[in-house]
Structures are given as structure tokens and as C-alpha cells.
Design a protein around this motif. Structure first.
Motif, PDB file in Angstrom:
ATOM      1  N   ASP A 195     -13.339   5.479  -6.578  1.00  0.00           N
ATOM      2  CA  ASP A 195     -13.306   4.757  -5.299  1.00  0.00           C
ATOM      3  C   ASP A 195     -13.297   3.256  -5.566  1.00  0.00           C
ATOM      4  OD1 ASP A 195     -13.665   7.210  -3.973  1.00  0.00           O
ATOM      5  OD2 ASP A 195     -15.848   6.995  -3.990  1.00  0.00           O
ATOM      6  N   ILE A 199     -10.278   0.195  -4.394  1.00  0.00           N
ATOM      7  CA  ILE A 199     -10.704  -0.833  -3.428  1.00  0.00           C
ATOM      8  C   ILE A 199     -10.643  -2.205  -4.092  1.00  0.00           C
ATOM      9  CG2 ILE A 199     -12.597  -1.679  -1.989  1.00  0.00           C
ATOM     10  CD1 ILE A 199     -13.557   1.229  -1.749  1.00  0.00           C
ATOM     11  N   ALA A 202      -7.041  -3.460  -4.291  1.00  0.00           N
ATOM     12  CA  ALA A 202      -6.549  -4.038  -3.035  1.00  0.00           C
ATOM     13  C   ALA A 202      -7.166  -5.413  -2.802  1.00  0.00           C
ATOM     14  CB  ALA A 202      -6.869  -3.108  -1.872  1.00  0.00           C
ATOM     15  N   PHE A 223      -6.394   7.697  -3.394  1.00  0.00           N
ATOM     16  CA  PHE A 223      -7.148   6.809  -2.491  1.00  0.00           C
ATOM     17  C   PHE A 223      -6.207   5.777  -1.860  1.00  0.00           C
ATOM     18  CE2 PHE A 223      -9.806   3.479  -1.023  1.00  0.00           C
ATOM     19  CZ  PHE A 223     -11.101   3.962  -0.882  1.00  0.00           C
ATOM     20  N   ALA A 227      -5.008   5.397   2.085  1.00  0.00           N
ATOM     21  CA  ALA A 227      -5.378   4.166   2.797  1.00  0.00           C
ATOM     22  C   ALA A 227      -4.222   3.164   2.830  1.00  0.00           C
ATOM     23  CB  ALA A 227      -6.605   3.539   2.134  1.00  0.00           C
ATOM     24  N   GLN A 228      -2.988   3.678   2.696  1.00  0.00           N
ATOM     25  CA  GLN A 228      -1.842   2.764   2.557  1.00  0.00           C
ATOM     26  C   GLN A 228      -1.723   1.780   3.728  1.00  0.00           C
ATOM     27  OE1 GLN A 228       1.921   3.714   0.490  1.00  0.00           O
ATOM     28  NE2 GLN A 228       2.811   3.798   2.518  1.00  0.00           N
ATOM     29  N   ASP A 229      -1.846   2.272   4.944  1.00  0.00           N
ATOM     30  CA  ASP A 229      -1.654   1.374   6.084  1.00  0.00           C
ATOM     31  C   ASP A 229      -2.800   0.369   6.203  1.00  0.00           C
ATOM     32  OD1 ASP A 229       0.539   2.868   6.477  1.00  0.00           O
ATOM     33  OD2 ASP A 229      -0.127   3.847   8.318  1.00  0.00           O
ATOM     34  N   ARG A 230      -3.975   0.770   5.722  1.00  0.00           N
ATOM     35  CA  ARG A 230      -5.153  -0.077   5.861  1.00  0.00           C
ATOM     36  C   ARG A 230      -5.250  -1.106   4.733  1.00  0.00           C
ATOM     37  NH1 ARG A 230     -11.113   2.423   5.989  1.00  0.00           N
ATOM     38  NH2 ARG A 230     -12.206   0.544   6.621  1.00  0.00           N
ATOM     39  N   LEU A 231      -4.975  -0.655   3.514  1.00  0.00           N
ATOM     40  CA  LEU A 231      -5.095  -1.554   2.370  1.00  0.00           C
ATOM     41  C   LEU A 231      -3.763  -2.220   2.020  1.00  0.00           C
ATOM     42  CD1 LEU A 231      -7.430   0.528   0.007  1.00  0.00           C
ATOM     43  CD2 LEU A 231      -8.047  -1.340   1.546  1.00  0.00           C
ATOM     44  N   GLY A 232      -2.678  -1.682   2.527  1.00  0.00           N
ATOM     45  CA  GLY A 232      -1.365  -2.310   2.326  1.00  0.00           C
ATOM     46  C   GLY A 232      -0.793  -2.173   0.932  1.00  0.00           C
ATOM     47  N   VAL A 233      -1.304  -1.235   0.150  1.00  0.00           N
ATOM     48  CA  VAL A 233      -0.774  -1.051  -1.204  1.00  0.00           C
ATOM     49  C   VAL A 233       0.302   0.042  -1.166  1.00  0.00           C
ATOM     50  CG1 VAL A 233      -1.323  -0.512  -3.606  1.00  0.00           C
ATOM     51  CG2 VAL A 233      -3.011  -1.686  -2.173  1.00  0.00           C
ATOM     52  N   PHE A 234       1.496  -0.311  -1.608  1.00  0.00           N
ATOM     53  CA  PHE A 234       2.593   0.662  -1.655  1.00  0.00           C
ATOM     54  C   PHE A 234       2.297   1.649  -2.781  1.00  0.00           C
ATOM     55  CE2 PHE A 234       6.636   2.498  -2.625  1.00  0.00           C
ATOM     56  CZ  PHE A 234       7.399   2.418  -1.473  1.00  0.00           C
TER      57      PHE A 234
ATOM     58  N   TYR B 258       6.545   2.643   4.868  1.00  0.00           N
ATOM     59  CA  TYR B 258       5.704   1.494   4.511  1.00  0.00           C
ATOM     60  C   TYR B 258       6.208   0.234   5.215  1.00  0.00           C
ATOM     61  CZ  TYR B 258       3.415  -2.023   1.574  1.00  0.00           C
ATOM     62  OH  TYR B 258       2.682  -3.090   1.126  1.00  0.00           O
ATOM     63  N   ALA B 261       5.177   0.292   8.751  1.00  0.00           N
ATOM     64  CA  ALA B 261       3.733   0.228   9.023  1.00  0.00           C
ATOM     65  C   ALA B 261       3.083  -1.040   8.498  1.00  0.00           C
ATOM     66  CB  ALA B 261       3.041   1.450   8.407  1.00  0.00           C
ATOM     67  N   VAL B 262       3.579  -1.571   7.372  1.00  0.00           N
ATOM     68  CA  VAL B 262       2.860  -2.665   6.708  1.00  0.00           C
ATOM     69  C   VAL B 262       3.666  -3.967   6.711  1.00  0.00           C
ATOM     70  CG1 VAL B 262       1.613  -3.388   4.643  1.00  0.00           C
ATOM     71  CG2 VAL B 262       1.662  -0.969   5.264  1.00  0.00           C
ATOM     72  N   LEU B 267       6.483  -8.302  -1.084  1.00  0.00           N
ATOM     73  CA  LEU B 267       5.064  -7.953  -1.235  1.00  0.00           C
ATOM     74  C   LEU B 267       4.262  -9.128  -1.788  1.00  0.00           C
ATOM     75  CD1 LEU B 267       5.150  -4.288  -2.621  1.00  0.00           C
ATOM     76  CD2 LEU B 267       5.228  -5.107  -0.266  1.00  0.00           C
ATOM     77  N   MET B 270       2.302 -11.118   0.744  1.00  0.00           N
ATOM     78  CA  MET B 270       1.215 -10.515   1.528  1.00  0.00           C
ATOM     79  C   MET B 270      -0.129 -11.018   1.038  1.00  0.00           C
ATOM     80  SD  MET B 270       2.019  -6.561   1.972  1.00  0.00           S
ATOM     81  CE  MET B 270       0.384  -6.264   2.628  1.00  0.00           C
ATOM     82  N   LEU B 273      -6.722  -8.363   0.423  1.00  0.00           N
ATOM     83  CA  LEU B 273      -7.753  -7.911   1.359  1.00  0.00           C
ATOM     84  C   LEU B 273      -8.769  -9.035   1.600  1.00  0.00           C
ATOM     85  CD1 LEU B 273      -7.889  -4.933   2.362  1.00  0.00           C
ATOM     86  CD2 LEU B 273      -9.735  -4.592   0.716  1.00  0.00           C
ATOM     87  N   PHE B 285     -19.349   3.224   2.545  1.00  0.00           N
ATOM     88  CA  PHE B 285     -19.942   3.922   1.400  1.00  0.00           C
ATOM     89  C   PHE B 285     -21.465   3.876   1.439  1.00  0.00           C
ATOM     90  CE2 PHE B 285     -15.637   3.372   0.233  1.00  0.00           C
ATOM     91  CZ  PHE B 285     -15.336   4.478  -0.544  1.00  0.00           C
TER      92      PHE B 285
END
Lengths: 558, 294
Positions: A195, A199, A202, A223, A227-234, B258, B261-262, B267, B270, B273, B285
Motif C-alpha cells: 500500500d 501511494i 503518486a 492498487f 485508484a487510477q481516477d483518484r491518484l491519476g497514475v496511468f 484514462y 477520466a484524468v 502527463l 500533471m 498528489l 488506513f
């Protein structure tokens, strides 16, 4: 209190993972520090696996083998795992056995009293919560969090199953279960190795991962994909590991922070790509989650057998960085560091983890990032005539990405000139380029962290370790010091290039490693001209523990 | 408006004098001019072999990578920067031999890239061994008694798997090839051009043998007709119909979900986070303190 260890054993598909995770989260919610690890066979159904939960008032984050409570979901599990039980330990099983067994027919209860066999796992967790003296309400809170999306009926059925299990256990325990775990105010982050890495990636600005599924690395891309749409990692599942690393290098060349993750056999396929990352000076982060080899080895077990392979991965001579985090939080920090240093020095960075670290869950009172993303792309407006491999004094050339500006970014896996074109100019360009790439190592070496020192001032013997073995070694030092053996620890998590470091001169040194050939000892012997006593090694696919190290230490120092 | 001269660079060309590769290079430059692409908008990706050297001889962005691996590199480049015109320049050894697996899976993914294969039916840079397209029975420097395995028909495989755009060109018909490259690059999704490129050093047949057997497809062939396209691809091995063999029905390009959505931009632009996003994620968590991921 002394730490407790609960072991849940059964066949794959019987739900030990579910039971274990729900119990672990309940214990954390109750205010206890929990560490879990699992050992399992390479199959989806059947076999015998276990999930261990260590419970304490402060995070130890190290595996234990001996069990205070063993929940065996079938008779085979009773036979295989009952030796783990401590003398005063309690066995929980579905069937009546010898005296001292708490027999609770989870499946029968689920079918007859709750209505469906599927609730057997919740009956079992309820029983464990009863045996351990944890509040039933805490379990219900956790069940609510897990099942709230499944509708009221499912939630209520789970509550009912938990209550029945809880009451049965309390009834049957009588004077066998001395434990009581009342609520505490402490709250912990409860994080798995696989996990923490995605994280952190990203957070470090990773935008691309391509990988081929391989245990125990698969959780990382899974993971990020979820979480692709949330973290934006392709996230892309490649056709093979060769494709995976070449995709990552393409994305890296095009300016996106990129990574891949694999285990030994897949890493072997990536090695040519790692060499290309070195030659083309394209940043990439590669997670090598170790498992025992050679070849297919033991796919679901743990080992630290690829240290020298990682350090030496890739034909030709080029710079790379090898980091070996010791737990989930350290993996978070090192992942951020890996992306930053890969970018700064334009090199491949290998993150060496293993099955223990990948699958284990750790407790922390705080979980703050030590560093954030720092970017090292050049500013095209400050450059008149761009040369991708401009010869600079520190070896680092300004890196732009294609399409960023009118400057052309020309990259070649052949030996090349400053413009990136093939060269055969052996008298000038070739040696200049070799030296340029290696010169970067001088800067990198200064950034590498020295090993961690624990209680070496008065130590007669120093245990030298690396990566995920840290917590077990720390525990062994505690155990040995209780016996008045003066031991200390020197622990490496940054392994290549090795930092400048002076080892203590008066203590004898031995390494503690989850491999058969003491690879760290071989490395340190050649780099620091050290001599080592007989080293402590473990190579049966299981993790090192403090107790194992203590026993081996005495066996060697008898 | 770019001109041919904008694509010139001063790099010494290492191909044998008279090699049909020069024709392919010329067709590339003409196609890019016709498409009004400037060199910074173009990214050529290659592997290893004589074909793979082409990016050095044409001023643009390029990544000259490992043998057999240009397609996965191109996939990464196109995903990371969809604004670029990403074209793979490869040969029969690089693309059909060492990298065959990547080609097959690129058919499944349908990335918006163009793959141009210089097919000389031979390994030229390693001195005349058989390639995956060398005709059966032909004697080569390593297959001294003649090749005893069948050649690979990649255009047929591509059509079978509904490749978005399949064409065949001839390195000596420069203007015709230019037209194919223009169409291939413009076509959305995975475009594939197999170019007959006789080897003048190691080949057994003179260029005239090929010239006699090359036939430009006319309006009688409908590229949307899959059966007709397959018949052309499976036809007489000693005949070379050139032109657009096949165009599939339009289909979603690789990465479209992608991009919806993103982001549909590079890239690299961007942001990473944020602290807030990180803390929100980490708070999940904490069992008992909030909803956690499962």
C-alpha cells in the motif's frame, strides 16, 4: 502487557485472509499496535496457509512464530500448525478435539443460525474477539465500515454472526482465556508494504506504471489501477516484463515519472532495459519484490536473495541506485526518494523489497512524508542550443522531454555524442561519455545515507543487516541483551552506491540475512575489506524473527 | 510551413550507397512536410538494425532503443505525451523477430501510433542471416542449406486482428510510399506499413525483380473489405500488391478511458498528489477512524 500472537491457519479459499484482516482492523480500532504477516502456498484453493497477528501496546512490527491463540479452520491446519502453540496457548477449531480445545463449528452456526455459510468467517472473528477479551462493539464498528455498502441485511447478518461467535467463545473459554484487551486511546495507521509504495509513488509525482503480474509485486500496480481516477497514475498490464520496462522508459523519456514492479524472474527479463536506462540516462524506478529463487523458486515465500543481482543488474558499466526499505513507512519515504533521485541523476533506481514487506501490515503512530516531490527537468527557455548529452562538470546534462519546446530531444542506446547521435569517435567522444555518466556517481554517493547504528558503543558483536530484516534483528538484540550478551546492530537500507562509513574496530561482525550465501557480507568484504564471522542466514522461505536470530546466535557461539 | 530542408541534418548516413532505405527516408521527409509537421512535433522510435538508424538521419525527436523493443517504448511515449506524432521505424528482424510479441499485443491495444517496417527479408546489419520473412528454401549466411521454416505473414496477422490500418509500400516508389505514410500517420489508432525494401548487399534478387512484381492497388480494392484484404495478404508470395490493404471499423484508441477520466494532455504537466489528497488517502488506513480502502 507482553505482546500476543494470534495465528489463523487454513486452506486457501477458506477465508483466513478475511478473518485475519477483520480481526487486525478490530484490534487497531481497539487501540492496539498490530503487525500482520502471512505465509502461503502458490495456489488459489487448498493447501495450508497462515496469517499471523501480533498485538501489543507499542508497534514492534516484527513477525513472531509462537502462538498464544491458534485458530485452525480445518483438521489439516490443526496438525500442521499446532506445534506453534505455546504451552498455555489456546487452540480454536471447528471440531471437538483433545482437552483444552475451544470447538466452535463456524460453518454449522453460520448455516443454521445466521442462514448462510458465507457468514462463517464473521462467526470466527467474533469468537476470536471473545477469546481475546476485545469489545464486541469495536468489531461491529469495523464490520459496519466494511459492509455498509452491501446493504442493511448483510450488515445485520454479520452483526448476528459476530455476536454468536463472541458468546460461544466466552461461554467455552471458562478459565482458559486469561486475556483482556480493553479499549485504549491510541490510534494507529495500519499500512501494508504494497500500500505504502503506490501511494508514495503518486505523491512523488509518478504518472505511469507498466508491469506484468508477478507475486509478490502485483499489489503495487493493482492498487494504482484501482485508484487510477483518484491518484491519476496511468496503469498498464504489459505483455511481459521486457515490454513493461520499455513502456516505463518511453514514458520517462516523454517526461512522465514512471515505474515498474516485479520479482526475480521478471526482473531478469528487465535487466537489458535497466542497462538502457543507464545508457540513455532515462529515469525509472523498478521495484524488485524478492522471493526465493533460482528460477521460479518459491513464488509466494520470502527471501533476500537478489541483493547482488540488483546491484549488478545490467550489462556494461553505468550508475544506478539500490534502496532496500525496512518496513512500510520506510518504503514510503524511500519510494519518494527513489523518484527524486532517479530524476536528479537521470538513472534507474531499484527498490528492493520482499514478500515479507510486500504482504505485511505495520502499525505507526504517525505517517508523515519526510520529503515531497522535487523535479529536475530543465527549463527550455534558458537553453539556446540544446544538446541532450551536454558534457557538464558534474555529468548531469539538462533533460527536456520531446514536445516540451522547439528543442529536439534525441536519445540513443548506442554510444552517442552530445546531440544523441551514434558515435564511433573512440579517441574523444566515447571516453568523454563514459566518464560523464560515471561522474554523476560522485554526487550520488554523497546523497546516500550511512547505515543505522543501534547499541554499538559497548557491543562485542555487531549484527549487520539490510532491508526488511531490521525489526527481527532489533528484537534479537533485545532478547540477547536480556541474557547479558553485548550485541549491537548496523543496518543498511541504501546499498548501492555504498556510503562512506567506518565500521567499529573492536567488535566482531556478522551479517544476518534472509538468504543462503550471506550476500551483504560478500559485498562489504569486497568494498570495505572487512572480515565476518559465520553469518546468520535463513533460506527456507520464511522470514527472520528475533527468536530465530537468538537461537542461531547461540548455536554459533556455543 | 515546414519544408524538406527543415528535416535535413548533418549526420553521416551509414547505409550502403544505393540502399532503398534512402527512398524510405525521402518518403518520410515528404510525408511530414505534406502533413505540415514541424520536427519538434514528431517523435521517431526505433530499435536496432539498419532501419532503426533512420531517426538519426531526419531532424526530429527520437529514441533509438533496444533491439525489438521500439513498440513498447512508443506506447509509453504516446501515453505520456499524446500531442506528439509518434512513429516507430523498425525492420523485419526488429519487429517480427525479436519484438514479435509486442507487435501482436499492440494490435490488441490499438495505440495511436504508426509502425513502419523496412522489410528486406534479411538480417543485414549482422551480415545476411535469415529473418522471419526470408522465403523458405533461400540460402543465407547461417542457413547454408536453405531456410527450412516458413516465413511469417505479419500483414495477414494484422488484418486478422482488425488492425486499424494496414498498408504495404515499396521503397523505390517514393511518392506512393509518401502517400501511404501520410494516410497512416493521419489515421487514428494503430497504423502499420510494411515496406518492401530489397537488400542490395545481401539479397539474392536484383531490385528489378521486385520492380517487376510490385503492383499498385487501384480503386478495385476496397480496404474496408476484410476478406479482400486477407486475400491480398495471403496471395502469391512472389507478388507485391502495394497500397492500403485494410482499414478496420473505427475503434477506441489505447488509453481513452484514462484520457476521459484524468487528462488528455502530457502527463509531465500533471501536478503530483497534494498534501491534502495524501492525508485524506492515509486517513483511510486508520481503522476505526474512518472508511478505509478495501
Amino acid at each position: 502487557m507482553e505482546d500476543l500472537n494470534v495465528v489463523i491457519a487454513g486452506a486457501a479459499g477458506e477465508g483466513i485472509q478475511t478473518v485475519g484482516e477483520v480481526l487486525a482492523k478490530t484490534l487497531v480500532a481497539q487501540g492496539y499496535a498490530v503487525f500482520t504477516w502471512k505465509e502461503y502456498e502458490s495456489r488459489i484453493r487448498g493447501g495450508l496457509n497462515s496469517y499471523s497477528i501480533r498485538i501489543g501496546e507499542a508497534p514492534k512490527n516484527a513477525p513472531l512464530f509462537k502462538a498464544d491463540v491458534l485458530l485452525a479452520l480445518n483438521q489439516g491446519a490443526v496438525e500442521k500448525y499446532q506445534d506453534l502453540l505455546k504451552e498455555e496457548g489456546v487452540l480454536m477449531a471447528q471440531e471437538e478435539g483433545k482437552e483444552g480445545v475451544i470447538a466452535i463449528p463456524f460453518e454449522d452456526i453460520a448455516k443454521k443460525e445466521v442462514g448462510k455459510k458465507i457468514y462463517a468467517n464473521t462467526v470466527a472473528v467474533g469468537a476470536l474477539v471473545g477469546v481475546l477479551g476485545v469489545d464486541l462493539e469495536t468489531l461491529k464498528t469495523v464490520l459496519k465500515q466494511i459492509f455498509s455498502s452491501k446493504g442493511e441485511e448483510v450488515q445485520e447478518a454479520n452483526y448476528q454472526a459476530a455476536e454468536i461467535g463472541f458468546e460461544r467463545a466466552q461461554r467455552d473459554c471458562q478459565d482458559m482465556c486469561p486475556w483482556s484487551l480493553p479499549p485504549r486511546d491510541n490510534t494507529y495507521f495500519f499500512v501494508g508494504g504494497n500500500d505504502a509504495i503506490p501511494i508514495a509513488a503518486a505523491y512523488a509525482g509518478c504518472r505511469f506504471i507498466s508491469a506484468y503480474p508477478m507475486t509478490p509485486s502485483t499489489g503495487i500496480i493493482t492498487f494504482l489501477s484501482k485508484a487510477q481516477d483518484r491518484l491519476g497514475v496511468f496503469a498498464e498490464q504489459a505483455e511481459d516484463e521486457i515490454g513493461a520496462i520499455n513502456m516505463a522508459l518511453g514514458a520517462g523519456y516523454a517526461g512522465a515519472r514512471a515505474m515498474t514492479a516485479t520479482s526475480g524472474g521478471g526482473f531478469a527479463l528487465m535487466v537489458e532495459g535497466i542497462s538502457m536506462a543507464g545508457m540513455t540516462e532515462t529515469p525509472v524506478v523498478v521495484v524488485l519484490a524478492q522471493r526465493p529463487g533460482p528460477a521460479t523458486g518459491l513464488p509466494t515465500r520470502t527471501a533476500q536473495g537478489d541483493l547482488l543481482f540488483a546491484i549488478n543488474a545490467g550489462h556494461g558499466e553505468f550508475l544506478k541506485l539500490v534502496l532496500a526499505p525496512y518496513d512500510a513507512k520506510d518504503a514510503f519515504q524511500k519510494t519518494v526518494r527513489a523518484f527524486n533521485l532517479a530524476d536528479k541523476y537521470q538513472i534507474p533506481v531499484i527498490l528492493l523489497t520482499d514478500q515479507l514487506l510486500a504482504d505485511a501490515h505495520y502499525s505507526y503512530t504517525d505517517f508523515e512524508p519526510a520529503t515531497s516531490a522535487s523535479y529536475h527537468l530543465a527549463d527550455p527557455s534558458e537553453i539556446d542550443h540544446y544538446k541532450r548529452y551536454h558534457l557538464s562538470s558534474n555529468g548531469i546534462s539538462p533533460r527536456l522531454y520531446p514536445g516540451q519546446s522547439a528543442h529536439l530531444v534525441c536519445v540513443d542506446s548506442d554510444e552517442h555524442d552530445e546531440q544523441g547521435h551514434i558515435t564511433e569517435d573512440l579517441s574523444k567522444t566515447v571516453p568523454a561519455m563514459v566518464e560523464k555518466r560515471l561522474t554523476k556517481g560522485e554526487g550520488l554517493k554523497n546523497e546516500v545515507a550511512p547505515p543505522e547504528e543501534i547499541q554499538i558503543e559497548d557491543a562485542e558483536v555487531v549484527l549487520v543487516g539490510w532491508g526488511s530484516a531490521r525489526a527481527a534483528i532489533l528484537e534479537s538484540i533485545h532478547l540477547l541483551r536480556e541474557e547479558d550478551v553485548k550485541v549491537g546492530m548496523i543496518h543498511f537500507t541504501e546499498l548501492w552506491p555504498l556510503p562512506d562509513y567506518r565500521f567499529p574496530e573492536n567488535a566482531s561482525l556478522l551479517t544476518v540475512e534472509n538468504n543462503a550465501t550471506a550476500q551483504l557480507a560478500r559485498l562489504l568484504r569486497s568494498e570495505f575489506s572487512l572480515s565476518f564471522k559465520e553469518n546468520i542466514r535463513r533460506y527456507d522461505g520464511l522470514p527472520l524473527t528475533g527468536e530465530y536470530i537468538r537461537r542461531q546466535f547461540h548455536a554459533q557461539h556455543r | 510551413m515546414p519544408s524538406i530542408d527543415d528535416y535535413a541534418n548533418n549526420v553521416e548516413i551509414q547505409w550502403c550507397p544505393g540502399c532503398p532505405n534512402f527512398g524510405i527516408l525521402q518518403a518520410f521527409k515528404k510525408a511530414l512536410v505534406e502533413l505540415e509537421k514541424t520536427p519538434d512535433q514528431v517523435c521517431l522510435i526505433s530499435g536496432i538494425g539498419q532501419a532503426a538508424k533512420l531517426p538519426h538521419y531526419l531532424k526530429c525527436n527520437f529514441f533509438n532503443g533496444l533491439h525489438g523493443r521500439p513498440i513498447p517504448v512508443a506506447l509509453g511515449v504516446q501515453t505520456a505525451n499524446p500531442d506528439l506524432t509518434t512513429v516507430v521505424v523498425t525492420g523485419d528482424g526488429d519487429c517480427y523477430g525479436e519484438g514479435g510479441n509486442h507487435f501482436i499485443h499492440a494490435l490488441r491495444r490499438n495505440p495511436d501510433i504508426t509502425v513502419v517496417v523496412h522489410n528486406n527479408e534479411i538480417y543485414a546489419l549482422t551480415k545476411g542471416q535469415a529473418s522471419p520473412t526470408t522465403p523458405q528454401g533461400e540460402k543465407r549466411t547461417l542457413q547454408v542449406k536453405g531456410v527450412d521454416i516458413e516465413p511469417l505473414n505479419m500483414p495477414a496477422i494484422a488484418i486478422l486482428h482488425d488492425c486499424a490500418f494496414v498498408a504495404r509500400g515499396f521503397a523505390r516508389n517514393i511518392d506512393h510510399l509518401k502517400g501511404l505514410l501520410v494516410e497512416a500517420i493521419q489515421h487514428p489508432g494503430f497504423s502499420y506499413v510494411d515496406v518492401i525494401q530489397p537488400c542490395i548487399t545481401w539479397g539474392n534478387r536484383p531490385i528489378s525483380w521486385y520492380e517487376d512484381r510490385v503492383r499498385e492497388l487501384g480503386e478495385e480494392h476496397n480496404p474496408k473489405d476484410k476478406d479482400a484484404a486477407m486475400a491480398l495478404a495471403l496471395g502469391d508470395k512472389d507478388e507485391f500488391p502495394i497500397g492500403i490493404l485494410y482499414q478496420s471499423e473505427p475503434k477506441d484508441p489505447f488509453g481513452h478511458r484514462y484520457r476521459d477520466a484524468v487528462t488528455d494532455g502530457p502527463l509531465a504537466q500533471m501536478p503530483s498528489l497534494s498534501e491534502d489528497q495524501l492525508h485524506k488517502m492515509l486517513s483511510e488506513f486508520k481503522p476505526g477512524a474512518g472508511r478505509f480502502l478495501d
